[in-house]
Write a protein that holds these residues in place. Structure first.
Motif, mmCIF file in Angstrom:
data_model
loop_
_atom_site.group_PDB
_atom_site.id
_atom_site.type_symbol
_atom_site.label_atom_id
_atom_site.label_comp_id
_atom_site.label_asym_id
_atom_site.label_seq_id
_atom_site.Cartn_x
_atom_site.Cartn_y
_atom_site.Cartn_z
ATOM 1 N N PHE A 62 103.291 -93.762 37.950
ATOM 2 C CA PHE A 62 104.222 -93.494 36.863
ATOM 3 C C PHE A 62 104.785 -94.771 36.235
ATOM 4 C CE2 PHE A 62 104.416 -90.070 40.013
ATOM 5 C CZ PHE A 62 104.026 -88.997 39.231
ATOM 6 N N ALA A 63 104.226 -95.920 36.600
ATOM 7 C CA ALA A 63 104.771 -97.190 36.121
ATOM 8 C C ALA A 63 104.393 -97.444 34.669
ATOM 9 C CB ALA A 63 104.281 -98.332 37.001
ATOM 10 N N ARG A 64 105.370 -97.806 33.870
ATOM 11 C CA ARG A 64 105.109 -98.205 32.491
ATOM 12 C C ARG A 64 105.437 -99.685 32.337
ATOM 13 N NH1 ARG A 64 109.922 -94.815 29.462
ATOM 14 N NH2 ARG A 64 111.667 -95.570 30.735
ATOM 15 N N GLU A 84 103.041 -94.241 26.830
ATOM 16 C CA GLU A 84 103.408 -95.529 27.395
ATOM 17 C C GLU A 84 102.156 -96.292 27.833
ATOM 18 O OE1 GLU A 84 106.419 -96.613 27.345
ATOM 19 O OE2 GLU A 84 107.537 -94.781 26.900
ATOM 20 N N LEU A 85 102.319 -97.605 28.067
ATOM 21 C CA LEU A 85 101.224 -98.445 28.535
ATOM 22 C C LEU A 85 101.378 -98.747 30.023
ATOM 23 C CD1 LEU A 85 100.785 -101.159 25.750
ATOM 24 C CD2 LEU A 85 99.337 -99.178 26.200
ATOM 25 N N HIS A 86 100.251 -98.835 30.707
ATOM 26 C CA HIS A 86 100.220 -99.224 32.117
ATOM 27 C C HIS A 86 99.829 -100.698 32.204
ATOM 28 C CE1 HIS A 86 100.314 -98.133 36.318
ATOM 29 N NE2 HIS A 86 99.117 -98.647 36.532
ATOM 30 N N MET A 87 100.513 -101.526 31.417
ATOM 31 C CA MET A 87 100.246 -102.963 31.334
ATOM 32 C C MET A 87 101.540 -103.680 31.029
ATOM 33 S SD MET A 87 96.859 -102.951 28.864
ATOM 34 C CE MET A 87 96.634 -104.743 28.936
ATOM 35 N N SER A 88 101.679 -104.888 31.568
ATOM 36 C CA SER A 88 102.827 -105.717 31.231
ATOM 37 C C SER A 88 102.590 -106.406 29.887
ATOM 38 C CB SER A 88 103.052 -106.776 32.309
ATOM 39 O OG SER A 88 101.989 -107.728 32.294
ATOM 40 N N ALA A 89 103.650 -106.960 29.325
ATOM 41 C CA ALA A 89 103.523 -107.684 28.064
ATOM 42 C C ALA A 89 102.573 -108.874 28.214
ATOM 43 C CB ALA A 89 104.898 -108.152 27.596
ATOM 44 N N ALA A 92 94.880 -109.806 27.260
ATOM 45 C CA ALA A 92 93.784 -108.969 26.766
ATOM 46 C C ALA A 92 93.510 -109.259 25.293
ATOM 47 C CB ALA A 92 94.116 -107.495 26.969
ATOM 48 N N ARG A 93 94.545 -109.360 24.496
ATOM 49 C CA ARG A 93 94.378 -109.657 23.067
ATOM 50 C C ARG A 93 93.653 -110.992 22.881
ATOM 51 N NH1 ARG A 93 97.919 -107.113 19.184
ATOM 52 N NH2 ARG A 93 97.958 -109.108 18.062
ATOM 53 N N ASP A 94 94.088 -112.008 23.622
ATOM 54 C CA ASP A 94 93.491 -113.340 23.477
ATOM 55 C C ASP A 94 92.021 -113.339 23.869
ATOM 56 O OD1 ASP A 94 95.910 -114.323 22.621
ATOM 57 O OD2 ASP A 94 96.455 -115.240 24.543
ATOM 58 N N ALA A 154 98.484 -99.630 19.021
ATOM 59 C CA ALA A 154 99.612 -100.439 18.562
ATOM 60 C C ALA A 154 99.708 -101.762 19.320
ATOM 61 C CB ALA A 154 100.909 -99.647 18.703
ATOM 62 N N ALA A 155 99.384 -101.737 20.607
ATOM 63 C CA ALA A 155 99.509 -102.942 21.425
ATOM 64 C C ALA A 155 98.353 -103.913 21.246
ATOM 65 C CB ALA A 155 99.622 -102.548 22.902
ATOM 66 N N LEU A 156 97.139 -103.375 21.082
ATOM 67 C CA LEU A 156 95.945 -104.230 21.081
ATOM 68 C C LEU A 156 95.405 -104.541 19.691
ATOM 69 C CD1 LEU A 156 94.521 -105.269 23.733
ATOM 70 C CD2 LEU A 156 96.033 -103.322 24.119
ATOM 71 N N ASN A 157 95.556 -103.612 18.761
ATOM 72 C CA ASN A 157 94.906 -103.762 17.460
ATOM 73 C C ASN A 157 95.872 -104.175 16.361
ATOM 74 O OD1 ASN A 157 92.421 -103.019 18.536
ATOM 75 N ND2 ASN A 157 92.723 -100.848 18.075
#
Length: 251
Positions: A90-92, A156-161, A167-169, A198-201
């Motif tokens: 359940f971690a976001r 929600e995302l299962h990833m930290s900022a 990932a983006r880089d 929204a997070a990646l693109n």
């Protein structure tokens, strides 16, 4: 698991705890790591592995939980709930500690094969892991099929900022990855894909190609896969095989 080589692999989880799992491998060529989904390493997952081997890949399948060779949905759900040190269901805004073990495995597989990087497939429970792992230099190609965590928190995302930024880089450097879901899948919702988008693109730059298949299935490449030309799941698998061929072939 006839025809597979098996070895033990040990690596640390987040926090330093070292854990060991069996890792099965078969085939020759650019390696692809298949991270098991919640139903387990059943016949459908092994069929996916067969297709990758036929396409010229070495398939690596770590065995994390559950019986081998058959599906155990209820039993594996109980096992995963008990594996709290691995999976934060359940971690976001953070990933599960299991990601660190898979990252170490990807680096080990890359080094053993003497290649620039490996491919990964994450499905269901591990679908989000593929998005996090593409941020590591050992992974050149990643497929996230029906990413289902965090459970219940569908937007929600299962990833930290920091993991999102990595990932983006790396996607900017190695090109876009792939993601799939069924339109009516309650486990991987439209909200989940919207959050990933929204997070990646960016509006003019797709780092992750999000494909929505018609229907109410869940497991695009395994349990709900239909091996018929023209079927949406068949087309999805063909795109995965082509993607790995383009990204992992030696220059």
């Amino acid at each position: 698991m006839e025809g597979y080589e098996v070895r033990r692999f040990t690596a640390a989880l987040r926090g330093g705890e070292r854990v060991t799992h069996d890792v099965y491998a078969r085939g020759e060529g650019p390696p692809v790591v298949i991270m098991q989904e919640l139903p387990g390493i059943g016949p459908q997952t092994l069929r996916l592995a067969d297709r990758l081997v036929e396409a010229g890949h070495r398939v690596v399948i770590p065995h994390i939980f559950g019986p081998l060779g058959r599906v155990s949905m209820v039993g594996n759900m109980v096992r995963v709930v008990c594996m709290r040190r691995y999976f934060k269901l359940f971690a976001r805004n953070e990933s599960s500690p299991a990601v660190d073990w898979f990252r170490a495995l990807c680096r080990d597989v890359r080094d053993r094969a003497g290649v620039a990087g490996v491919g990964v497939i994450g499905m269901c429970l591990t679908g989000n892991f593929a998005i996090t792992l593409i941020g590591d230099e050992s992974v050149l190609a990643a497929v996230a099929s029906q990413p289902a965590m965090p459970i219940v928190l569908g937007e929600e995302l299962h990833m930290s900022a920091a993991e999102v930024e990595a990932a983006r880089d790396h996607l900017d450097a190695c090109g876009p990855m792939l993601a799939f879901r069924f339109a009516g899948d309650p486990g991987c919702t439209a909200g989940r894909f919207a959050a990933i988008d929204a997070a990646l693109n960016d509006p003019e730059h797709a780092r992750i190609r999000l494909t929505v298949l018609p229907g109410r299935g869940h497991s695009v490449l395994t349990l709900d896969f239909v091996d018929e030309a023209g079927h949406p799941t068949h087309e999805a698998l063909e795109s995965v095989l082509g993607y790995f061929r383009d990204k992992l072939s030696a220059p």
